[in-house]
Design a protein around this motif. Sequence first.
Motif, short mmCIF file in Angstrom:
data_model
loop_
_atom_site.label_atom_id
_atom_site.label_comp_id
_atom_site.label_asym_id
_atom_site.label_seq_id
_atom_site.Cartn_x
_atom_site.Cartn_y
_atom_site.Cartn_z
N GLN A 3 0.85 -1.19 0.00
CA GLN A 3 0.00 0.00 0.00
C GLN A 3 0.89 1.24 0.00
N GLY A 5 2.09 5.17 -1.80
CA GLY A 5 1.63 6.36 -2.49
C GLY A 5 2.59 6.75 -3.59
N PRO A 197 -4.61 2.27 -2.71
CA PRO A 197 -5.16 3.56 -2.27
C PRO A 197 -5.86 4.34 -3.36
N LYS A 227 -5.72 -2.67 6.27
CA LYS A 227 -4.99 -1.62 5.56
C LYS A 227 -4.02 -0.90 6.50
N VAL A 231 -0.25 -0.74 5.43
CA VAL A 231 0.31 0.58 5.17
C VAL A 231 1.54 0.81 6.05
N SER A 234 4.33 -1.35 4.60
CA SER A 234 4.77 -0.89 3.27
C SER A 234 5.57 0.39 3.37
N CYS A 243 3.27 8.88 1.56
CA CYS A 243 2.37 8.51 2.66
C CYS A 243 1.00 9.17 2.53
N PRO A 246 -2.00 6.64 1.05
CA PRO A 246 -2.44 5.62 2.01
C PRO A 246 -3.11 6.21 3.25
#
Length: 504
Positions: A3, A5, A197, A227, A231, A234, A243, A246
């Motif tokens: 997950q 960004g 996301p 999640k 997150v 990840s 960040c 997510p």
Amino acid sequence: GPQLGKEGPFVHIAVISSMRMMDWKMFKALRVTHAHTLCLLSAVAVGVGATFSAPVGGILFALELMLPHLYDQQMKRATFLAGTAASFVLLMLKLSVANSGLKPFLSSDISMEVLRMDLRAVALPIIGSTCILGVLCGVAGGLFVKCHLGTTKVIKWIRGLPTKGSCFRDLILLALVAVGATWLKVKAPSPLFGLPPAGMMSGKLFAVAGPTGDDAMRTLMMVFGTKWFFVLISMCMPVPTGCIAPVLMLGALFGRVFGLLLSPHLCPVLETSGVMCSDEEVYGNLLAMFSIVGACCFGAAVCHTLSIVVSVFELIPIPGMILPLSMATLFAAVTSRQVSCSIFDSILKLKKLNALPTMLATKEAWHSVESHLRGDLMKLAIPRNASAAQWSDFLSLVKDMGQDVPQMLPIVEVAQGQKPLYVGAVHSADLEQINQIMKTKWTLMPDLLTLAAKAGLLAAPVILTPEVTLRDVYLRAQTSHYRSTFMVVEGGYLIGILTQADLH
């Protein structure tokens, strides 16, 4: 997969590209500290503005994140140009390759007219409920930052274990996260578990026809927990990541669950004013509103930035939510500061990097300069009319301290029973040259201040008073690009020496 960004890698790419371009001959005049700072600021605006298709929000986010630097109008214009140009280039690429325009990162079909937000009887309950959501998101966001800090320490410890095949350890960790996320996508009872996301934010959670009912509440709570875990893992992986996306996804899930829990209590209040929550469209708009508020509040709580509200307004036409969304986001940001520092500051704190956020996170920024003065540095104050023995002892002391010697050393006049009077300063790097001049041209021990002035070796340090806070000193150093020693003086008398190492 993990997950992650997209804005983080975009910022990295923009920074690397701009730094490489600074080496070109045409940009030779820009190779100064101010230009490098401008490139970094513009890169943040490009990363956020291009990935979210919100250049104005990206610019404000960059300015807010890069504080406490003081930026002039030129920097603001350059940042706006960079963010807008990035969005334009991305649009041209999409049109030429896929024949499609920019797809907003956030999208919703919400209509606040359905909730009749202009009525006082309806606005007050909704504003109150969104502010409660903001406080809860502030607490949850602060806890998320603490969990991220703990997870980072664990991952760092695992990566530091002296085991065979350590060169493949990072790849194995990343593969395990990707396999776990893929397995969850295939085996999970709801497709929400496997959505990244971007997929979660492009209508799934913000849609009027989004998940509703008791089953949806249980599913969303399980998705939120899952999640949250993925997150955290990840974001600790050794890969470039952002960040924001997510975190907004987690906030949207949190807000949707909050709306489902609150609706049995809020709907009767709204129905007294003519808003019938039994209507699926009205109920769907209410839950979509809480999803949007949750995303903004959770993002503000984790990042300690309020500009995310502007990005949401830039992407979703919801003028009726300006007041409740802004107030809820402010409540979230204030609450989260009582729980933890921002995720960016926690990383600085973990890595022990020299920055104002590191001091703010440890509460040292509000300490006075006097509380951080080292008594041993006062031995390095040079008497203006030092004797040959005093000068020899001083040079020996400087040699013994080695790299710990400040960049500038004060010259003082010493009177019997009084504090040393500050009269000037010299660079420690020039001591050898001063010593040579004294040996070759002066038969008697000269006035050191006069000697340094005639040789053009006087320094110009920044003068501070003892009651100034470390925060103010740091801001002054940043705005003037000052990287040397500070002299702490009160009433003309030298109180102490503050180095850059002491400041950080």
